[in-house]
Write a protein that holds these residues in place. Structure first.
Motif, PDB file in Angstrom:
ATOM      1  N   GLU A 127       0.831  -1.203   0.000  1.00  0.00           N
ATOM      2  CA  GLU A 127       0.000   0.000   0.000  1.00  0.00           C
ATOM      3  C   GLU A 127       0.866   1.254   0.000  1.00  0.00           C
ATOM      4  O   GLU A 127       0.576   2.212  -0.710  1.00  0.00           O
ATOM      5  CB  GLU A 127      -0.935   0.000   1.212  1.00  0.00           C
ATOM      6  N   ARG A 128       1.926   1.245   0.801  1.00  0.00           N
ATOM      7  CA  ARG A 128       2.832   2.385   0.857  1.00  0.00           C
ATOM      8  C   ARG A 128       3.467   2.634  -0.512  1.00  0.00           C
ATOM      9  O   ARG A 128       3.540   3.763  -0.976  1.00  0.00           O
ATOM     10  CB  ARG A 128       3.919   2.130   1.912  1.00  0.00           C
ATOM     11  N   GLN A 129       3.914   1.566  -1.153  1.00  0.00           N
ATOM     12  CA  GLN A 129       4.529   1.704  -2.478  1.00  0.00           C
ATOM     13  C   GLN A 129       3.509   2.194  -3.494  1.00  0.00           C
ATOM     14  O   GLN A 129       3.812   3.021  -4.344  1.00  0.00           O
ATOM     15  CB  GLN A 129       5.125   0.370  -2.930  1.00  0.00           C
ATOM     16  N   SER A 130       2.285   1.694  -3.391  1.00  0.00           N
ATOM     17  CA  SER A 130       1.231   2.095  -4.317  1.00  0.00           C
ATOM     18  C   SER A 130       0.912   3.584  -4.169  1.00  0.00           C
ATOM     19  O   SER A 130       0.751   4.288  -5.163  1.00  0.00           O
ATOM     20  CB  SER A 130      -0.018   1.256  -4.058  1.00  0.00           C
ATOM     21  N   ALA A 132       2.921   5.893  -3.015  1.00  0.00           N
ATOM     22  CA  ALA A 132       4.088   6.665  -3.453  1.00  0.00           C
ATOM     23  C   ALA A 132       4.164   6.729  -4.978  1.00  0.00           C
ATOM     24  O   ALA A 132       4.624   7.721  -5.538  1.00  0.00           O
ATOM     25  CB  ALA A 132       5.373   6.058  -2.896  1.00  0.00           C
ATOM     26  N   ALA A 133       3.709   5.681  -5.638  1.00  0.00           N
ATOM     27  CA  ALA A 133       3.781   5.626  -7.100  1.00  0.00           C
ATOM     28  C   ALA A 133       2.565   6.233  -7.783  1.00  0.00           C
ATOM     29  O   ALA A 133       2.599   6.487  -8.983  1.00  0.00           O
ATOM     30  CB  ALA A 133       3.947   4.179  -7.553  1.00  0.00           C
ATOM     31  N   ALA A 134       1.508   6.474  -7.016  1.00  0.00           N
ATOM     32  CA  ALA A 134       0.271   6.998  -7.606  1.00  0.00           C
ATOM     33  C   ALA A 134       0.503   8.414  -8.121  1.00  0.00           C
ATOM     34  O   ALA A 134       1.158   9.216  -7.459  1.00  0.00           O
ATOM     35  CB  ALA A 134      -0.848   6.994  -6.573  1.00  0.00           C
TER      36      ALA A 134
END
Length: 152
Positions: A127-130, A132-134
């Motif tokens: 979720e954190r990576q998602s 950050a990439a959004a």
């Protein structure tokens, strides 16, 4: 093999422990394979690090434990189907093979107790990576003065 399920015996205490552990895991049991699958998919999307390698190992342990739990359950269903009709819950003919099944499941349930939190950790990382990439919403720059004059 005969197991003494006399109240107070060590076998009875282990039987109760195993039964209670399996009952506590019951809410997860029917979805364990899906939970592990999602974690595997999430891990595949994360960048490799010491942390994700550790989580990958834990998720593999959960994958194996889940497969084994399902196999133990299938074995119990086979054994139960072969029991004589007189073997009903509460009778030794029923409770002894059930206790053996619970005992066989114990190690795999223990693996879930040890490594289950990895599923939450992997999900949090994903979720954190998602996030950050959004793509972030960017305000449109104001229209040039000449373009604004044409629109009037």
């Amino acid at each position: 093999m005969t197991i003494s399920l006399e109240p107070g015996s060590q076998e009875h205490r282990l039987y109760q422990r195993d039964a209670h552990t399996l009952a506590a895991f019951g809410r997860v049991y029917y979805h364990a394979d899906e939970l592990v699958h999602v974690a595997e998919q999430q891990l595949a999307q994360l960048s490799v690090s010491d942390r994700t390698r550790r989580f990958a190992w834990q998720v593999r342990e959960l994958h194996e434990a889940t497969e084994c739990l399902y196999a133990v359950h299938d074995d119990w269903l086979t054994v139960r189907a072969a029991l004589p009709e007189s073997a009903r819950p509460g009778t030794a003919a029923y409770e002894e093979p059930l206790a053996e099944s619970y005992a066989e499941a114990w190690h795999y349930l223990d693996q879930w107790a040890i490594h289950g939190q990895a599923l939450f950790a992997v999900n949090a990382l994903a979720e954190r990576q998602s996030r950050a990439a959004a793509p972030r919403a960017v305000a449109a720059p104001p229209a040039p003065a000449a373009a604004a004059a044409v629109r009037r």
